[in-house]
Design a protein around this motif. Structure first.
Motif, short mmCIF file in Angstrom:
data_model
loop_
_atom_site.label_atom_id
_atom_site.label_comp_id
_atom_site.label_asym_id
_atom_site.label_seq_id
_atom_site.Cartn_x
_atom_site.Cartn_y
_atom_site.Cartn_z
N TYR A 67 -1.91 -1.55 -10.98
CA TYR A 67 -2.64 -1.61 -9.70
C TYR A 67 -4.09 -2.05 -9.87
CZ TYR A 67 1.49 0.80 -8.14
OH TYR A 67 2.79 1.11 -7.89
N GLU A 77 -7.39 -0.59 -8.24
CA GLU A 77 -6.94 0.53 -7.40
C GLU A 77 -6.57 1.73 -8.27
OE1 GLU A 77 -6.90 0.61 -3.95
OE2 GLU A 77 -7.99 -1.27 -4.19
N SER A 78 -6.35 1.52 -9.57
CA SER A 78 -6.00 2.61 -10.48
C SER A 78 -7.23 3.43 -10.80
CB SER A 78 -5.42 2.06 -11.79
OG SER A 78 -4.21 1.38 -11.55
N ASP A 83 0.83 -1.20 0.00
CA ASP A 83 0.00 0.00 0.00
C ASP A 83 0.87 1.26 0.00
OD1 ASP A 83 -2.57 1.31 0.08
OD2 ASP A 83 -2.10 1.83 2.16
N ILE A 84 1.91 1.27 0.81
CA ILE A 84 2.82 2.41 0.84
C ILE A 84 3.53 2.56 -0.50
CG2 ILE A 84 4.98 3.28 1.87
CD1 ILE A 84 3.95 2.04 4.54
N THR A 102 2.36 6.08 -7.26
CA THR A 102 1.28 6.81 -7.93
C THR A 102 1.39 8.32 -7.71
OG1 THR A 102 -0.26 6.43 -6.10
CG2 THR A 102 -0.36 4.90 -7.95
N THR A 103 1.88 8.74 -6.55
CA THR A 103 2.10 10.17 -6.32
C THR A 103 3.17 10.70 -7.27
OG1 THR A 103 1.41 10.04 -4.02
CG2 THR A 103 2.79 11.91 -4.63
N ARG A 122 2.50 1.57 -3.45
CA ARG A 122 1.54 2.07 -4.44
C ARG A 122 1.34 3.57 -4.29
NH1 ARG A 122 -3.59 3.42 -4.24
NH2 ARG A 122 -3.88 2.55 -2.17
N LYS A 123 1.20 4.04 -3.06
CA LYS A 123 0.99 5.47 -2.83
C LYS A 123 2.18 6.31 -3.27
CE LYS A 123 -2.43 4.97 0.81
NZ LYS A 123 -2.74 5.10 2.23
N VAL A 124 3.39 5.85 -2.97
CA VAL A 124 4.59 6.58 -3.37
C VAL A 124 4.70 6.62 -4.89
CG1 VAL A 124 7.12 6.52 -3.35
CG2 VAL A 124 5.84 6.17 -1.23
#
Length: 133
Positions: free
Chosen positions: A63, A66-67, A6-7, A13-14, A9-11
């Motif tokens: 993803y 989640e995308s 999860d972390i 995608t940001t 993916r967040k990094v």
């Protein structure tokens, strides 16, 4: 999805949203996917990698659901794909039963390596391109 995934993916995608995608959208040879925002109704453009095979365009979302662009496809499957500077319209299909890792082996190497390295919910997507384009 694990906390680490999860972390990650967040990094990723940001970074993609704030840096990489803004640059890539401006590159003339970049393949782009245009979806309709499920909330705004506005066009949303995302750089992607994939391959045209006849009247189909194949790519893998790193993803899955989640995308944001995949969620847009689920709400409205009519999309446009820019290939070599030319726009094509079509209908996108999420293929949950397709082996996304095997599919990546048939797609352009550089993009596939990035998707394979960072992806946590690989999902194959096929766009059936309209015959009139």
């Amino acid at each position: 999805m694990s906390r680490r995934q999860d972390i990650q993916r967040k990094v990723v995608t940001t970074f993609q949203r704030t840096v990489a995608n803004r640059v890539a959208r401006r590159l003339p040879g970049q393949t782009l996917l245009e979806t309709t925002g499920r909330k705004s109704g506005l066009p949303r453009t995302t750089p992607i990698g994939g391959r045209r095979v006849g009247d189909e365009f194949w790519f893998v979302s790193e993803y899955g659901t989640e995308s944001q662009y995949v969620r847009n496809i689920q709400a409205q499957p009519r999309v446009r794909v820019r290939l070599r500077g030319r726009w094509f319209t079509g209908t996108a299909h999420l293929l949950a039963d397709d082996d996304a890792r095997a599919r990546l082996a048939t797609l352009p190497t550089a993009n596939s390596a990035v998707v394979r390295a960072f992806g946590t919910g690989l999902t194959t997507i096929r766009v059936d391109l309209d015959a009139r384009d």
